[in-house]
Motif scaffolding. Structure first.
Motif, PDB file in Angstrom:
ATOM      1  N   PRO A   3       0.804  -1.224   0.000  1.00 29.77           N
ATOM      2  CA  PRO A   3       0.000   0.000   0.000  1.00 29.77           C
ATOM      3  C   PRO A   3       0.838   1.276   0.000  1.00 29.77           C
ATOM      4  O   PRO A   3       1.936   1.322   0.558  1.00 29.77           O
ATOM      5  CB  PRO A   3      -0.815  -0.115   1.282  1.00 29.77           C
ATOM      6  CG  PRO A   3      -0.009  -0.978   2.171  1.00 29.77           C
ATOM      7  CD  PRO A   3       0.727  -1.926   1.276  1.00 29.77           C
ATOM      8  N   CYS A  42       2.897   3.275   4.849  1.00 31.64           N
ATOM      9  CA  CYS A  42       2.354   2.919   3.530  1.00 31.64           C
ATOM     10  C   CYS A  42       3.166   3.649   2.457  1.00 31.64           C
ATOM     11  O   CYS A  42       2.744   4.665   1.909  1.00 31.64           O
ATOM     12  CB  CYS A  42       0.871   3.287   3.436  1.00 31.64           C
ATOM     13  SG  CYS A  42      -0.211   2.280   4.443  1.00 31.64           S
ATOM     14  N   ILE A  48       1.412  -5.173   3.720  1.00 33.30           N
ATOM     15  CA  ILE A  48       0.571  -4.996   4.914  1.00 33.30           C
ATOM     16  C   ILE A  48       1.158  -5.795   6.073  1.00 33.30           C
ATOM     17  O   ILE A  48       1.192  -5.315   7.207  1.00 33.30           O
ATOM     18  CB  ILE A  48      -0.889  -5.394   4.615  1.00 33.30           C
ATOM     19  CG1 ILE A  48      -1.487  -4.420   3.598  1.00 33.30           C
ATOM     20  CG2 ILE A  48      -1.718  -5.414   5.897  1.00 33.30           C
ATOM     21  CD1 ILE A  48      -2.864  -4.797   3.100  1.00 33.30           C
ATOM     22  N   THR A  68      -4.704  -4.356   9.135  1.00 30.00           N
ATOM     23  CA  THR A  68      -5.393  -4.830   7.930  1.00 30.00           C
ATOM     24  C   THR A  68      -6.736  -4.141   7.762  1.00 30.00           C
ATOM     25  O   THR A  68      -7.085  -3.689   6.669  1.00 30.00           O
ATOM     26  CB  THR A  68      -5.577  -6.361   7.988  1.00 30.00           C
ATOM     27  OG1 THR A  68      -4.279  -6.965   8.096  1.00 30.00           O
ATOM     28  CG2 THR A  68      -6.277  -6.881   6.756  1.00 30.00           C
ATOM     29  N   GLU A  69      -7.489  -4.036   8.843  1.00 29.53           N
ATOM     30  CA  GLU A  69      -8.802  -3.387   8.802  1.00 29.53           C
ATOM     31  C   GLU A  69      -8.676  -1.910   8.429  1.00 29.53           C
ATOM     32  O   GLU A  69      -9.432  -1.393   7.610  1.00 29.53           O
ATOM     33  CB  GLU A  69      -9.499  -3.538  10.152  1.00 29.53           C
ATOM     34  CG  GLU A  69     -10.875  -2.931  10.208  1.00 29.53           C
ATOM     35  CD  GLU A  69     -11.527  -3.099  11.573  1.00 29.53           C
ATOM     36  OE1 GLU A  69     -12.409  -2.277  11.887  1.00 29.53           O
ATOM     37  OE2 GLU A  69     -11.165  -4.027  12.319  1.00 29.53           O
ATOM     38  N   SER A  72      -7.625  -1.546   4.759  1.00 37.89           N
ATOM     39  CA  SER A  72      -8.766  -1.920   3.913  1.00 37.89           C
ATOM     40  C   SER A  72      -9.783  -0.789   3.828  1.00 37.89           C
ATOM     41  O   SER A  72     -10.320  -0.503   2.753  1.00 37.89           O
ATOM     42  CB  SER A  72      -9.440  -3.179   4.453  1.00 37.89           C
ATOM     43  OG  SER A  72      -8.583  -4.286   4.341  1.00 37.89           O
ATOM     44  N   VAL A  75      -8.404   1.798   1.559  1.00 37.53           N
ATOM     45  CA  VAL A  75      -8.478   1.337   0.168  1.00 37.53           C
ATOM     46  C   VAL A  75      -9.897   1.524  -0.365  1.00 37.53           C
ATOM     47  O   VAL A  75     -10.094   1.991  -1.489  1.00 37.53           O
ATOM     48  CB  VAL A  75      -8.021  -0.135   0.043  1.00 37.53           C
ATOM     49  CG1 VAL A  75      -8.366  -0.710  -1.325  1.00 37.53           C
ATOM     50  CG2 VAL A  75      -6.516  -0.249   0.295  1.00 37.53           C
ATOM     51  N   GLU A  76     -10.900   1.189   0.442  1.00 41.03           N
ATOM     52  CA  GLU A  76     -12.293   1.372   0.035  1.00 41.03           C
ATOM     53  C   GLU A  76     -12.595   2.830  -0.263  1.00 41.03           C
ATOM     54  O   GLU A  76     -13.367   3.131  -1.176  1.00 41.03           O
ATOM     55  CB  GLU A  76     -13.245   0.866   1.121  1.00 41.03           C
ATOM     56  CG  GLU A  76     -13.323  -0.626   1.197  1.00 41.03           C
ATOM     57  CD  GLU A  76     -14.252  -1.112   2.309  1.00 41.03           C
ATOM     58  OE1 GLU A  76     -15.174  -0.343   2.694  1.00 41.03           O
ATOM     59  OE2 GLU A  76     -14.053  -2.231   2.771  1.00 41.03           O
ATOM     60  N   ASP A  82      -2.618   0.211  -4.213  1.00 42.93           N
ATOM     61  CA  ASP A  82      -1.523  -0.747  -4.323  1.00 42.93           C
ATOM     62  C   ASP A  82      -0.437  -0.150  -5.204  1.00 42.93           C
ATOM     63  O   ASP A  82      -0.712   0.382  -6.277  1.00 42.93           O
ATOM     64  CB  ASP A  82      -2.034  -2.055  -4.917  1.00 42.93           C
ATOM     65  CG  ASP A  82      -1.016  -3.177  -4.849  1.00 42.93           C
ATOM     66  OD1 ASP A  82       0.061  -2.985  -4.238  1.00 42.93           O
ATOM     67  OD2 ASP A  82      -1.282  -4.242  -5.409  1.00 42.93           O
TER      68      ASP A  82
END
Length: 83
Positions: A3, A42, A48, A68-69, A72, A75-76, A82
Motif C-alpha cells: 500500500p 504505507c 501490509i 489490515t482493517e 482496507s 483502500v475502500e 496498491d
C-alpha cells in the motif's frame, strides 16, 4: 499488496487541532496517532504484513488485524492504493 497513499493524498499536521490530518482534494480526515503511523508506513515498499510486524514490535502486541482493517478501509475510500 504494497500500500501507498493515493497520489493526491498526503499526511500533514493541523496546528489548530494539534493532530495529524490526511489531506486530499475532496477534503480532510483527522487522524489519531496510530492511523498516522500506519499511513506513514504505507510507502509502496512494505506489504501490509510488514507494516503490521513493525507496529506489533513497536507496541509489543499483535496489531495485524487492526492494521489490515484500517488499510482496507482506506483502500475502500480510494485514499490508499496498491503500489
Amino acid at each position: 499488496m504494497k500500500p501507498r497513499l493515493w497520489k493526491l493524498a498526503r499526511v500533514d499536521y493541523d496546528p489548530v487541532r494539534q493532530r495529524p490530518v490526511l489531506l486530499y482534494p475532496e477534503g480532510a480526515m483527522l487522524l489519531n496517532d496510530t492511523g498516522a503511523e500506519i499511513l506513514a508506513l504505507c510507502d509502496g515498499q512494505r506489504t501490509i504484513d510488514d507494516i503490521a510486524a513493525a507496529l506489533s514490535a513497536k507496541y509489543g502486541t499483535d496489531v495485524a488485524a487492526d492494521v489490515t482493517e484500517y488499510i482496507s478501509a482506506m483502500v475502500e475510500r480510494e485514499l490508499v492504493v496498491d503500489a
